[in-house]
Design an enzyme around this catalytic site. Structure first.
Site, PDB file in Angstrom:
ATOM      1  N   TYR A 127       0.296  -3.443   2.542  1.00 46.92           N
ATOM      2  CA  TYR A 127      -0.566  -3.701   1.389  1.00 46.92           C
ATOM      3  C   TYR A 127      -0.325  -2.659   0.304  1.00 46.92           C
ATOM      4  O   TYR A 127      -0.128  -2.987  -0.868  1.00 46.92           O
ATOM      5  CB  TYR A 127      -2.038  -3.687   1.822  1.00 46.92           C
ATOM      6  N   SER A 142      -4.076   0.030  -6.395  1.00 50.91           N
ATOM      7  CA  SER A 142      -4.978   0.465  -5.328  1.00 50.91           C
ATOM      8  C   SER A 142      -4.793   1.944  -5.040  1.00 50.91           C
ATOM      9  O   SER A 142      -3.681   2.486  -5.151  1.00 50.91           O
ATOM     10  CB  SER A 142      -4.693  -0.334  -4.052  1.00 50.91           C
TER      11      SER A 142
END
Length: 335
Positions: A152, A127
């Site tokens: 995350y 990501s």
């Protein structure tokens, strides 16, 4: 060739599965179809996949070690495209254990399966969130990513580290892809493009973080899928001359690579909202607020390495992409 696509009921995974089957590959799609967001949307993505004879569905949780081991034993995959994960920056603040189960334990189960069944190439989702506190733009894969601002992001950085250790120890070719703000038809309901579209149509007020002074490298779904499928054919190899001192964090002496995958042209948040307003023909009710925990000010992908490896270059501009999203939303939800 037999390919495992995890997250097959997801936004990106369903599209990747279609693309691969169109190219003649057999796809085993894995998803636990959890209730993080509307299950009916996931089922609608799955429905046409299930009708294709080249697709086999496995409803399995990544964190179930025994089930995952059996999956790899039963199928003997050639390539694994691992897109399943617990997504969302803000949700990681409220429910951190879900990220440990899916993104850490689940990723380890994928690595173990690939190792024992001698998969030829593992491509997995990282990501752009890993860039965290970085301020130099565009973000390059040679940059340090040691300061994430959400759990995350930390799990995605961990995925890259875990993959490297398996590449080094077991000669497993791995490629990580740092996604930059993917949007388009069939998108996730927890992401801003979907939320803005839904709320504007319903006459609700949209929340605009950092008073609108934010930038995102919005990347259309079809461009993302093209990049994923192309990089699956570019298998990393060992580089005996590579050293930590002379190399970059995105490469290694092991068969290991990391790439950015984005449009390469950040858009101001207010300009993105204007495109949605234009496509809908409705002006949004707006609530301007401060930066939220876990958010970053700007994302901007340097995709030079990916282009050199694959020839990948995004084609869909913002106006075209937003219109496709809005048209799909109106049709799917009958509004």
């Amino acid at each position: 060739m037999k390919i495992l696509v995890t997250g097959a009921a997801g936004f990106i995974g369903s599209k990747v599965s279609f693309n691969l089957m169109e190219k003649g590959f057999n796809v085993i799609g894995l998803d636990c179809v959890n209730d993080y967001y509307d299950i009916s949307l996931k089922e609608a993505r799955l429905s046409p996949l299930l009708a294709n004879e080249k697709f086999t569905f496995e409803k399995t949780d990544l964190s179930d070690r025994e089930a995952m081991a059996l999956l790899f034993d039963d199928h003997q995959f050639d390539v694994v495209i691992h897109l399943a994960a617990q997504a969302g920056v803000r949700y990681s603040i409220d429910n951190p254990m879900a990220y440990a189960d899916s993104n850490l334990v689940g990723h380890l189960n994928i690595l173990e399966g690939c190792r024992h069944s001698k998969v030829k190439h593992l491509v997995y989702a990282s990501s752009s969130s890993v860039y965290g506190l970085n301020q130099k733009t565009p973000f390059g894969t040679s940059d340090s990513v040691d300061h994430p601002v959400s759990l995350y992001a930390a799990t995605k950085k961990s995925n890259e580290l875990m993959a490297h250790s398996y590449s080094h120890l077991y000669d497993l070719p791995t490629t990580g892809l740092r996604f930059f703000t993917v949007y388009g038809p069939w998108g996730r309901p927890d992401m801003a493009p979907f939320i803005f579209t839904k709320k504007i149509l319903e006459g609700q007020t949209i929340d605009i973080n950092n008073n609108g002074d934010m930038w995102r490298d919005f990347t259309y779904i079809d461009d993302i899928v093209e990049g994923i499928v192309r990089i699956a054919n570019v298998i990393p190899t060992r580089s005996e001359n590579w050293t930590v001192e002379s190399g970059t964090p995105a490469t290694s002496s092991a068969p290991y690579s990391v790439y950015n995958i984005g449009h390469g042209s950040p858009v101001n948040l207010m300009d993105f909202i204007k495109e949605i307003e234009s496509a809908l023909g409705i002006e949004a009710k707006k609530n301007f607020r401060e930066m939220q925990p876990g958010d970053v000010y700007k994302t901007y992908a340097d995709t030079t390495d990916l282009f050199e490896a694959t020839g990948y270059k995004p084609k869909v501009g913002l106006k075209e992409g937003v219109k496709a999203l809005v048209d799909w939303y109106r049709d799917f939800y009958k509004v």
